[in-house]
Design a protein around this motif. Sequence first.
Motif, short mmCIF file in Angstrom:
data_model
loop_
_atom_site.label_atom_id
_atom_site.label_comp_id
_atom_site.label_asym_id
_atom_site.label_seq_id
_atom_site.Cartn_x
_atom_site.Cartn_y
_atom_site.Cartn_z
N LYS A 116 0.84 -1.21 0.00
CA LYS A 116 0.00 0.00 0.00
C LYS A 116 0.87 1.26 0.00
N THR A 117 1.92 1.24 0.80
CA THR A 117 2.82 2.40 0.89
C THR A 117 3.45 2.71 -0.46
N GLU A 118 3.90 1.70 -1.17
CA GLU A 118 4.55 1.91 -2.48
C GLU A 118 3.53 2.34 -3.54
N VAL A 119 2.33 1.80 -3.48
CA VAL A 119 1.28 2.18 -4.42
C VAL A 119 0.92 3.66 -4.21
N GLN A 120 0.81 4.07 -2.96
CA GLN A 120 0.52 5.47 -2.68
C GLN A 120 1.67 6.38 -3.12
N ALA A 121 2.88 5.89 -3.04
CA ALA A 121 4.04 6.69 -3.46
C ALA A 121 3.95 7.02 -4.94
N PHE A 122 3.43 6.10 -5.76
CA PHE A 122 3.27 6.37 -7.19
C PHE A 122 2.36 7.58 -7.40
N THR A 123 1.24 7.59 -6.71
CA THR A 123 0.31 8.72 -6.82
C THR A 123 0.99 10.00 -6.35
N ASP A 124 1.69 9.92 -5.23
CA ASP A 124 2.37 11.10 -4.69
C ASP A 124 3.40 11.65 -5.66
N VAL A 125 4.16 10.78 -6.32
CA VAL A 125 5.16 11.21 -7.29
C VAL A 125 4.48 11.94 -8.46
N ASN A 126 3.40 11.37 -8.95
CA ASN A 126 2.69 11.99 -10.07
C ASN A 126 2.10 13.34 -9.67
N LEU A 127 1.47 13.40 -8.51
CA LEU A 127 0.87 14.66 -8.07
C LEU A 127 1.92 15.73 -7.83
N ALA A 128 3.04 15.36 -7.25
CA ALA A 128 4.11 16.33 -7.01
C ALA A 128 4.64 16.88 -8.33
N TRP A 129 4.84 16.00 -9.30
CA TRP A 129 5.33 16.45 -10.61
C TRP A 129 4.31 17.35 -11.29
N LEU A 130 3.05 16.93 -11.26
CA LEU A 130 2.01 17.76 -11.88
C LEU A 130 1.92 19.13 -11.23
N LYS A 131 1.93 19.18 -9.90
CA LYS A 131 1.84 20.47 -9.20
C LYS A 131 3.00 21.37 -9.60
N LYS A 132 4.20 20.83 -9.55
CA LYS A 132 5.39 21.62 -9.88
C LYS A 132 5.33 22.12 -11.32
N THR A 133 4.90 21.25 -12.22
CA THR A 133 4.87 21.60 -13.63
C THR A 133 3.73 22.56 -13.96
N LEU A 134 2.60 22.40 -13.31
CA LEU A 134 1.49 23.35 -13.49
C LEU A 134 1.89 24.75 -13.07
N VAL A 135 2.58 24.85 -11.94
CA VAL A 135 3.04 26.15 -11.46
C VAL A 135 4.10 26.72 -12.41
N ALA A 136 5.04 25.90 -12.84
CA ALA A 136 6.10 26.36 -13.74
C ALA A 136 5.53 26.81 -15.09
N ALA A 137 4.45 26.16 -15.53
CA ALA A 137 3.81 26.54 -16.80
C ALA A 137 2.85 27.71 -16.62
N GLN A 138 2.72 28.19 -15.40
CA GLN A 138 1.84 29.30 -15.05
C GLN A 138 0.37 28.99 -15.39
N LEU A 139 -0.01 27.71 -15.18
CA LEU A 139 -1.39 27.30 -15.40
C LEU A 139 -2.17 27.22 -14.08
N ALA A 140 -1.45 27.29 -12.97
CA ALA A 140 -2.10 27.27 -11.66
C ALA A 140 -1.16 27.92 -10.66
N SER A 141 -1.76 28.58 -9.69
CA SER A 141 -0.96 29.13 -8.60
C SER A 141 -0.56 27.98 -7.68
N PRO A 142 0.42 28.20 -6.83
CA PRO A 142 0.80 27.13 -5.90
C PRO A 142 -0.37 26.63 -5.05
N THR A 143 -1.30 27.50 -4.71
CA THR A 143 -2.44 27.07 -3.90
C THR A 143 -3.49 26.32 -4.72
#
Length: 187
Positions: A116-143
């Motif tokens: 379960k821990t490793e499966v959740q880590a996959f989601t966390d990795v994807n969400l972290a990358w998406l958040k960082k990239t959305l902010v860098a692309a100026q498509l969303a604020s950090p919040t």
Amino acid sequence: MSANAREEILAAAKLTAQAHGYAGLNFRDLAEQVGIKAASIYYHFPSKSDLATAVAKRYWEDAQADLESLSRDSAKPLDALRRYPETFRRALENDNRICLCSFMSAQFDDLPDAVKTEVQAFTDVNLAWLKKTLVAAQLASPTEAEKRARAIYSGIVGAQLMARSRADIALYDSLIESYRTAGLLPA
């Protein structure tokens, strides 16, 4: 047994889990695929839980490396976001498989805690990358980035599930295009 037996077992287990989930991991079947005795798998993975944990961990680590490459190889963060759905499409291209961690998430109640821990880590990795990239692309604020990242991730995972259930990769492509039209993903 070859020096690469552990890697061969992990590769076979990944493909099996992408097609059949945690429940489909069977040492006898994996040994036959790899060309070793079932007892030999226990040398590397003492239990099914140990094998599934290792496979899921390798899966999210590989995904993290793929996402880093996607960012590095894209001219702009916006280009990386446009290409993000390709990372999930590849599983469908491989005999109509789906994301290993998506499949295992559907079996979450039956997974050992370490898996379960490793499966959740996959989601966390994807969400972290998406958040960082959305902010860098100026498509969303950090919040705002967290909400949009979750929507993108769940939309893509859902599109993959629908396409698999129909054995129709064109359905996946159509759904991704509809996300672009609706503004969830950048056009």
